[in-house]
Each structure stands twice: as structure tokens, then as C-alpha cells.
Design a protein around this motif. Sequence first.
Motif, PDB file in Angstrom:
ATOM      1  N   GLY A   6       0.532  -1.448   0.154  1.00  0.00           N
ATOM      2  CA  GLY A   6      -0.146  -0.090  -0.116  1.00  0.00           C
ATOM      3  C   GLY A   6       0.056   1.069   0.243  1.00  0.00           C
ATOM      4  N   LYS A   7       2.448   1.564   0.643  1.00  0.00           N
ATOM      5  CA  LYS A   7       3.423   2.420   0.365  1.00  0.00           C
ATOM      6  C   LYS A   7       3.700   2.739  -1.687  1.00  0.00           C
ATOM      7  N   GLU A   8       3.340   3.009  -1.418  1.00  0.00           N
ATOM      8  CA  GLU A   8       3.982   4.088  -2.819  1.00  0.00           C
ATOM      9  C   GLU A   8       5.311   4.201  -2.923  1.00  0.00           C
ATOM     10  N   PHE A   9       6.151   3.267  -4.447  1.00  0.00           N
ATOM     11  CA  PHE A   9       7.621   3.426  -4.754  1.00  0.00           C
ATOM     12  C   PHE A   9       8.523   4.661  -5.808  1.00  0.00           C
ATOM     13  N   ASN A  10       9.224   5.275  -5.272  1.00  0.00           N
ATOM     14  CA  ASN A  10       9.467   6.629  -5.219  1.00  0.00           C
ATOM     15  C   ASN A  10      10.959   6.251  -6.340  1.00  0.00           C
ATOM     16  N   ILE A  11      12.041   6.174  -7.324  1.00  0.00           N
ATOM     17  CA  ILE A  11      13.132   6.368  -7.615  1.00  0.00           C
ATOM     18  C   ILE A  11      13.704   7.722  -7.908  1.00  0.00           C
ATOM     19  N   GLU A  12      14.774   8.042  -7.540  1.00  0.00           N
ATOM     20  CA  GLU A  12      14.925   9.818  -7.739  1.00  0.00           C
ATOM     21  C   GLU A  12      16.228   9.646  -8.422  1.00  0.00           C
ATOM     22  N   GLY A  13      16.735   9.590  -9.699  1.00  0.00           N
ATOM     23  CA  GLY A  13      18.026   9.980 -10.037  1.00  0.00           C
ATOM     24  C   GLY A  13      17.922  10.656 -11.559  1.00  0.00           C
ATOM     25  N   TYR A  14      19.299  10.658 -12.057  1.00  0.00           N
ATOM     26  CA  TYR A  14      19.861  11.718 -13.094  1.00  0.00           C
ATOM     27  C   TYR A  14      18.995  10.659 -14.545  1.00  0.00           C
ATOM     28  N   ALA A  17      21.503   6.787 -19.084  1.00  0.00           N
ATOM     29  CA  ALA A  17      21.325   5.560 -19.757  1.00  0.00           C
ATOM     30  C   ALA A  17      21.275   4.215 -18.491  1.00  0.00           C
ATOM     31  N   ARG A  18      21.606   4.133 -17.966  1.00  0.00           N
ATOM     32  CA  ARG A  18      21.620   2.946 -16.793  1.00  0.00           C
ATOM     33  C   ARG A  18      20.703   3.575 -15.972  1.00  0.00           C
ATOM     34  N   PHE A  19      20.397   4.666 -15.524  1.00  0.00           N
ATOM     35  CA  PHE A  19      19.272   4.759 -14.896  1.00  0.00           C
ATOM     36  C   PHE A  19      17.649   4.871 -15.165  1.00  0.00           C
ATOM     37  N   LEU A  20      17.749   5.007 -16.297  1.00  0.00           N
ATOM     38  CA  LEU A  20      16.322   4.367 -17.084  1.00  0.00           C
ATOM     39  C   LEU A  20      16.381   3.221 -17.435  1.00  0.00           C
ATOM     40  N   ALA A  21      17.165   2.651 -17.184  1.00  0.00           N
ATOM     41  CA  ALA A  21      17.818   0.690 -17.781  1.00  0.00           C
ATOM     42  C   ALA A  21      17.231   0.227 -16.395  1.00  0.00           C
ATOM     43  N   LEU A  22      17.466   0.213 -15.414  1.00  0.00           N
ATOM     44  CA  LEU A  22      17.145   0.249 -13.382  1.00  0.00           C
ATOM     45  C   LEU A  22      15.772   0.311 -13.311  1.00  0.00           C
ATOM     46  N   VAL A  23      15.271   1.793 -13.945  1.00  0.00           N
ATOM     47  CA  VAL A  23      13.820   1.349 -13.109  1.00  0.00           C
ATOM     48  C   VAL A  23      12.683   0.795 -13.990  1.00  0.00           C
ATOM     49  N   GLU A  24      13.112   1.159 -16.118  1.00  0.00           N
ATOM     50  CA  GLU A  24      12.381   0.167 -15.920  1.00  0.00           C
ATOM     51  C   GLU A  24      11.915  -0.894 -14.749  1.00  0.00           C
ATOM     52  N   ALA A  25      13.546  -2.026 -15.192  1.00  0.00           N
ATOM     53  CA  ALA A  25      13.449  -3.020 -13.955  1.00  0.00           C
ATOM     54  C   ALA A  25      12.722  -3.341 -13.000  1.00  0.00           C
ATOM     55  N   GLU A  26      12.699  -2.112 -12.386  1.00  0.00           N
ATOM     56  CA  GLU A  26      12.179  -2.210 -11.218  1.00  0.00           C
ATOM     57  C   GLU A  26      10.693  -1.445 -10.524  1.00  0.00           C
ATOM     58  N   GLN A  27      10.144  -0.890 -12.082  1.00  0.00           N
ATOM     59  CA  GLN A  27       8.857  -0.387 -12.382  1.00  0.00           C
ATOM     60  C   GLN A  27       8.431   0.628 -10.859  1.00  0.00           C
ATOM     61  N   PRO A  28       8.716   0.903 -10.827  1.00  0.00           N
ATOM     62  CA  PRO A  28       8.350   2.316  -9.475  1.00  0.00           C
ATOM     63  C   PRO A  28       6.938   2.602 -10.030  1.00  0.00           C
ATOM     64  N   ASP A  29       6.096   3.288  -8.617  1.00  0.00           N
ATOM     65  CA  ASP A  29       5.488   4.118  -9.079  1.00  0.00           C
ATOM     66  C   ASP A  29       5.342   5.669  -9.482  1.00  0.00           C
ATOM     67  N   GLN A  30       6.657   6.360  -8.847  1.00  0.00           N
ATOM     68  CA  GLN A  30       6.991   6.911  -9.759  1.00  0.00           C
ATOM     69  C   GLN A  30       8.256   7.217  -9.839  1.00  0.00           C
ATOM     70  N   VAL A  31       9.218   7.484 -11.018  1.00  0.00           N
ATOM     71  CA  VAL A  31      10.428   8.680 -10.838  1.00  0.00           C
ATOM     72  C   VAL A  31      10.407  10.214 -10.601  1.00  0.00           C
ATOM     73  N   THR A  32      11.416  10.416 -10.060  1.00  0.00           N
ATOM     74  CA  THR A  32      11.852  11.801  -9.739  1.00  0.00           C
ATOM     75  C   THR A  32      12.767  11.675 -10.638  1.00  0.00           C
ATOM     76  N   LEU A  33      13.035  12.582 -11.883  1.00  0.00           N
ATOM     77  CA  LEU A  33      14.802  13.066 -12.293  1.00  0.00           C
ATOM     78  C   LEU A  33      14.759  14.753 -12.083  1.00  0.00           C
ATOM     79  N   VAL A  34      16.010  14.139 -11.514  1.00  0.00           N
ATOM     80  CA  VAL A  34      16.764  14.949 -10.785  1.00  0.00           C
ATOM     81  C   VAL A  34      18.374  15.631 -11.100  1.00  0.00           C
TER      82      VAL A  34
END
Length: 100
Positions: A6-14, A17-34
Amino acid sequence: RKDYPGKEFNIEGYPDARFLALVEAEQPDQVTLVPDDPGQGTSDHGWDIAANRALLTQAIARLHRAKMRVSVFVDPDPAAPALAKEVGADRIEIYTGPYG
């Protein structure tokens, strides 16, 4: 994620290519681009959206295709929300360091 139902999963990062592949693999609810260098410990400024329009537009579109909500980290500038919307962001997170 299973430990926090029931908790949202957010990943933050720049959005390199490496970061985008990571979040595609992990599928968080939200991605915060920094705008930080990947080796930087913490954020100390928001995106210059106008100067990074192409990078942000492409990354956000890619994340949306993977069904993730996207937030962009911005400076406390009244123009930032409209610029974030123009590149496709769903939300913004405001850097409040100067106010701290």
C-alpha cells in the motif's frame, strides 16, 4: 515493495541510460528526475528545463511508455510548473534548500 504494501515506491536519479534501464526493470510507482551528477550525494538545485528540454522530453516519454508517473525536481521558480508540464512531467518536486 512486498514489505510495504500500500506504499508508493519512488526512485530519484539523473536520467542517463543506466538509470532509465534500472527504473524500467524495477517499475516504481514514480520516478523523480533530478539534475545531479550520478555521483553527487544529494540535490543542490533544480532542473534548467529550457536548457534540458530534449533530454527531459525523451526520458519522460520513455518512462510514461513504461507506465510510470514522472516528477521533475525544480528550483522555486514560478515558471517551473508550466515548463515541467510542457516536457510531459506529471508532478514537480521543489528544491527548498535556500529556504532551509
